[in-house]
Design a protein around this motif. Sequence first.
Motif, short mmCIF file in Angstrom:
data_model
loop_
_atom_site.label_atom_id
_atom_site.label_comp_id
_atom_site.label_asym_id
_atom_site.label_seq_id
_atom_site.Cartn_x
_atom_site.Cartn_y
_atom_site.Cartn_z
N LEU A 126 19.78 -2.25 3.75
CA LEU A 126 19.45 -2.23 2.32
C LEU A 126 18.13 -1.49 2.09
O LEU A 126 18.00 -0.70 1.14
N ALA A 127 17.17 -1.71 2.96
CA ALA A 127 15.88 -1.01 2.86
C ALA A 127 16.06 0.49 3.05
O ALA A 127 15.45 1.30 2.33
N ALA A 128 16.89 0.87 4.01
CA ALA A 128 17.15 2.30 4.24
C ALA A 128 17.79 2.93 2.99
O ALA A 128 17.41 4.03 2.57
N ALA A 129 18.74 2.22 2.40
CA ALA A 129 19.39 2.73 1.18
C ALA A 129 18.37 2.86 0.05
O ALA A 129 18.41 3.84 -0.71
N MET A 130 17.45 1.90 -0.05
CA MET A 130 16.43 1.99 -1.09
C MET A 130 15.54 3.20 -0.86
O MET A 130 15.19 3.91 -1.81
N CYS A 131 15.17 3.45 0.39
CA CYS A 131 14.34 4.61 0.68
C CYS A 131 15.04 5.91 0.29
O CYS A 131 14.44 6.78 -0.35
N VAL A 132 16.30 6.03 0.63
CA VAL A 132 17.07 7.23 0.27
C VAL A 132 17.21 7.33 -1.25
O VAL A 132 17.17 8.43 -1.81
N SER A 133 17.33 6.19 -1.91
CA SER A 133 17.50 6.22 -3.37
C SER A 133 16.33 6.90 -4.07
O SER A 133 16.51 7.53 -5.10
N ARG A 134 15.15 6.77 -3.50
CA ARG A 134 13.97 7.39 -4.12
C ARG A 134 14.04 8.91 -4.08
O ARG A 134 13.47 9.60 -4.93
N LEU A 135 14.79 9.43 -3.12
CA LEU A 135 15.01 10.88 -3.04
C LEU A 135 16.15 11.30 -3.96
O LEU A 135 16.06 12.31 -4.65
N VAL A 136 17.20 10.51 -3.99
CA VAL A 136 18.33 10.81 -4.86
C VAL A 136 17.89 10.83 -6.32
O VAL A 136 18.30 11.71 -7.09
N VAL A 137 17.04 9.89 -6.72
CA VAL A 137 16.59 9.87 -8.12
C VAL A 137 15.49 10.90 -8.37
O VAL A 137 15.09 11.11 -9.51
N GLY A 138 15.00 11.54 -7.32
CA GLY A 138 14.09 12.67 -7.48
C GLY A 138 12.65 12.35 -7.78
O GLY A 138 11.95 13.16 -8.38
N VAL A 139 12.16 11.19 -7.35
CA VAL A 139 10.79 10.83 -7.68
C VAL A 139 9.83 10.85 -6.49
O VAL A 139 8.64 10.57 -6.66
N HIS A 140 10.34 11.17 -5.31
CA HIS A 140 9.51 11.26 -4.11
C HIS A 140 9.99 12.39 -3.22
O HIS A 140 11.18 12.71 -3.19
N TYR A 141 9.06 12.95 -2.48
CA TYR A 141 9.39 13.86 -1.40
C TYR A 141 9.75 13.03 -0.17
O TYR A 141 9.30 11.88 -0.05
N PRO A 142 10.52 13.58 0.75
CA PRO A 142 10.82 12.85 1.99
C PRO A 142 9.56 12.40 2.74
O PRO A 142 9.54 11.30 3.30
N SER A 143 8.51 13.20 2.72
CA SER A 143 7.27 12.80 3.41
C SER A 143 6.62 11.59 2.74
O SER A 143 5.98 10.78 3.41
N ASP A 144 6.78 11.43 1.44
CA ASP A 144 6.28 10.25 0.73
C ASP A 144 6.98 8.99 1.24
O ASP A 144 6.36 7.95 1.48
N VAL A 145 8.30 9.11 1.39
CA VAL A 145 9.12 7.98 1.83
C VAL A 145 8.82 7.66 3.30
O VAL A 145 8.65 6.49 3.66
N ALA A 146 8.72 8.68 4.13
CA ALA A 146 8.42 8.46 5.55
C ALA A 146 7.05 7.80 5.71
O ALA A 146 6.90 6.85 6.49
N ALA A 147 6.06 8.28 4.97
CA ALA A 147 4.71 7.69 5.06
C ALA A 147 4.72 6.25 4.55
O ALA A 147 4.07 5.37 5.15
N GLY A 148 5.42 5.99 3.47
CA GLY A 148 5.51 4.63 2.94
C GLY A 148 6.17 3.69 3.93
O GLY A 148 5.70 2.57 4.16
N ALA A 149 7.27 4.14 4.53
CA ALA A 149 7.97 3.30 5.51
C ALA A 149 7.08 3.04 6.72
O ALA A 149 7.04 1.91 7.23
#
Length: 171
Positions: A126-149
């Motif tokens: 579920l957490a992985a899906a949430m991380c990907v969702s932030r990219l699908v909705v277009g509000v983060h770069y992948p590096s933002d998500v990787a750094a947050g995780a």
Amino acid sequence: MDDLDDMDRRLLTALHDCGTDPRVAAAARALSWAGEHGTLWLAAGVAGAAVDRERRGAWLRGTALTAGAHVVSMAVKRLVRRPRPAHVEPLVRTAGRHSFPSSHATSAAAATVAYGALGVRVVAPLAAAMCVSRLVVGVHYPSDVAAGAALGGLMAGLGTRWMLTGGGDHV
């Protein structure tokens, strides 16, 4: 650095394009909404504490670790001040203008580590899906998500021993 920025933009564009499917967009929006301010993960921790009375203290400390990681990510975001992606149209509104690190990813990873230490395995997908969702909705770069995780996982990992043994609880 330009190559990394270019890759970040291209990966975001590719994942954001998945949101053209209305079902994918709806799921991504729902996950983004549920993760706002760590709400889903904090509610899961409180529910765990209510149901698992024997480990109530550990659940509450895990919830505190998750909340603490989220607060730290917001502080880092205010220091870094990276603007949100401007080359894609976001599918959701955001609470702030800055994107690095993703606070959704931070709290999701923290919950994965903390609640995973209590034996809960459903959080990770579920957490992985949430991380990907932030990219699908277009509000983060992948590096933002990787750094947050990474931030969330590190913070919860550092606090896991306290979570499991603090306050005299035995897990």
